[in-house]
Scaffold this active site. Sequence first.
Site, PDB file in Angstrom:
ATOM      1  N   HIS A   1       0.845  -1.210   0.000  1.00  0.00           N
ATOM      2  CA  HIS A   1       0.000   0.000   0.000  1.00  0.00           C
ATOM      3  C   HIS A   1       0.874   1.252   0.000  1.00  0.00           C
ATOM      4  CE1 HIS A   1      -2.948  -2.740   2.367  1.00  0.00           C
ATOM      5  NE2 HIS A   1      -3.493  -2.551   1.173  1.00  0.00           N
TER       6      HIS A   1
ATOM      7  N   LYS B   1     -16.241  -7.681   6.589  1.00  0.00           N
ATOM      8  CA  LYS B   1     -15.371  -8.766   7.022  1.00  0.00           C
ATOM      9  C   LYS B   1     -14.640  -8.377   8.307  1.00  0.00           C
ATOM     10  CE  LYS B   1     -12.701  -6.989   3.135  1.00  0.00           C
ATOM     11  NZ  LYS B   1     -11.813  -7.179   2.041  1.00  0.00           N
TER      12      LYS B   1
HETATM   13  O1  PNS Z   1      -9.078  -3.047   0.381  1.00  0.00           O
HETATM   14  P1  PNS Z   1     -10.411  -3.552  -0.068  1.00  0.00           P
HETATM   15  O2  PNS Z   1     -11.076  -4.282   1.079  1.00  0.00           O
HETATM   16  O3  PNS Z   1     -10.326  -4.371  -1.305  1.00  0.00           O
HETATM   17  O4  PNS Z   1     -11.297  -2.248  -0.396  1.00  0.00           O
HETATM   18  C1  PNS Z   1     -12.615  -2.374  -0.838  1.00  0.00           C
HETATM   19  C2  PNS Z   1     -13.320  -0.994  -0.861  1.00  0.00           C
HETATM   20  C3  PNS Z   1     -13.220  -0.314   0.502  1.00  0.00           C
HETATM   21  C4  PNS Z   1     -12.658  -0.115  -1.895  1.00  0.00           C
HETATM   22  C5  PNS Z   1     -14.792  -1.238  -1.258  1.00  0.00           C
HETATM   23  O5  PNS Z   1     -15.335  -2.240  -0.452  1.00  0.00           O
HETATM   24  C6  PNS Z   1     -15.660   0.005  -1.139  1.00  0.00           C
HETATM   25  O6  PNS Z   1     -15.511   0.931  -1.902  1.00  0.00           O
HETATM   26  N1  PNS Z   1     -16.575   0.012  -0.151  1.00  0.00           N
HETATM   27  C7  PNS Z   1     -17.436   1.138   0.119  1.00  0.00           C
HETATM   28  C8  PNS Z   1     -18.891   0.830  -0.200  1.00  0.00           C
HETATM   29  C9  PNS Z   1     -19.172   1.069  -1.676  1.00  0.00           C
HETATM   30  O7  PNS Z   1     -19.056   2.155  -2.192  1.00  0.00           O
HETATM   31  N2  PNS Z   1     -19.541  -0.022  -2.359  1.00  0.00           N
HETATM   32  C10 PNS Z   1     -19.756  -0.017  -3.787  1.00  0.00           C
HETATM   33  C11 PNS Z   1     -18.428  -0.159  -4.498  1.00  0.00           C
HETATM   34  S1  PNS Z   1     -18.664  -0.594  -6.153  1.00  0.00           S
END
Ligand code: PNS
Length: 180
Positions: free
Chosen positions: A22, A46
């Site tokens: 990251h 999660k």
């Molecule tokens: O590091 P990760 O867990 O792969 O990140 C995933 C993340 C946080 C980018 C994704 O779960 C997210 O954007 N969540 C916020 C809710 C949302 O907007 N969902 C629709 C996304 S298409």
Amino acid sequence: MTAQRLRIAVYPGSFDPVTNGHLDLISRCAPLVDRLIVAVLRNAGKQPLFTAEERVEMLRSATAGMANVEVDCFDGLLVEYARRRGASLLLRGIRAISDYEYELQMALMNRRLAPEIETVFMMAGEAYSFLSSRLVKEVIALGGDVSGLVPPQVDAKLKERLPVRPPSGETSGCSSVSNK
Ligand code: PNS
């Protein structure tokens, strides 16, 4: 004279915890934008190992020297958060082809929800292309060494939070004694 719009990018994720993969992405993206907001998802479905506050704190300490990097946390839809923060870019990292499908789905859904916000992808540094927060936690829990893969303070916090699990027994179901 018209005021120039700042180029603001949001780098969202669970960061449970932040890894050097990251940080590599953050340090390569920060010079390309006016402000990079690293946004920690608060309510990850999660069950995270670290609270949002702990994850933010670890990220802040690891990015302390980067002047245009801010660390924040968010709830709800990512694109709504990005709009509130005036961001025009979402940053995501791609490690291997296996990341592509999930990332494509998210990018297309986010574009449908907010066409004015563009998702940009950066390739993970090759030294980190195998690295994930999930694997780091697994290795630590089993007594392995993750130095060089996470910042030292994250390594220490992981060891505090995940004491090494002893092997389940001297003779497990996979005994070396052959039945033959
Ligand atoms: O590091 P990760 O867990 O792969 O990140 C995933 C993340 C946080 C980018 C994704 O779960 C997210 O954007 N969540 C916020 C809710 C949302 O907007 N969902 C629709 C996304 S298409």
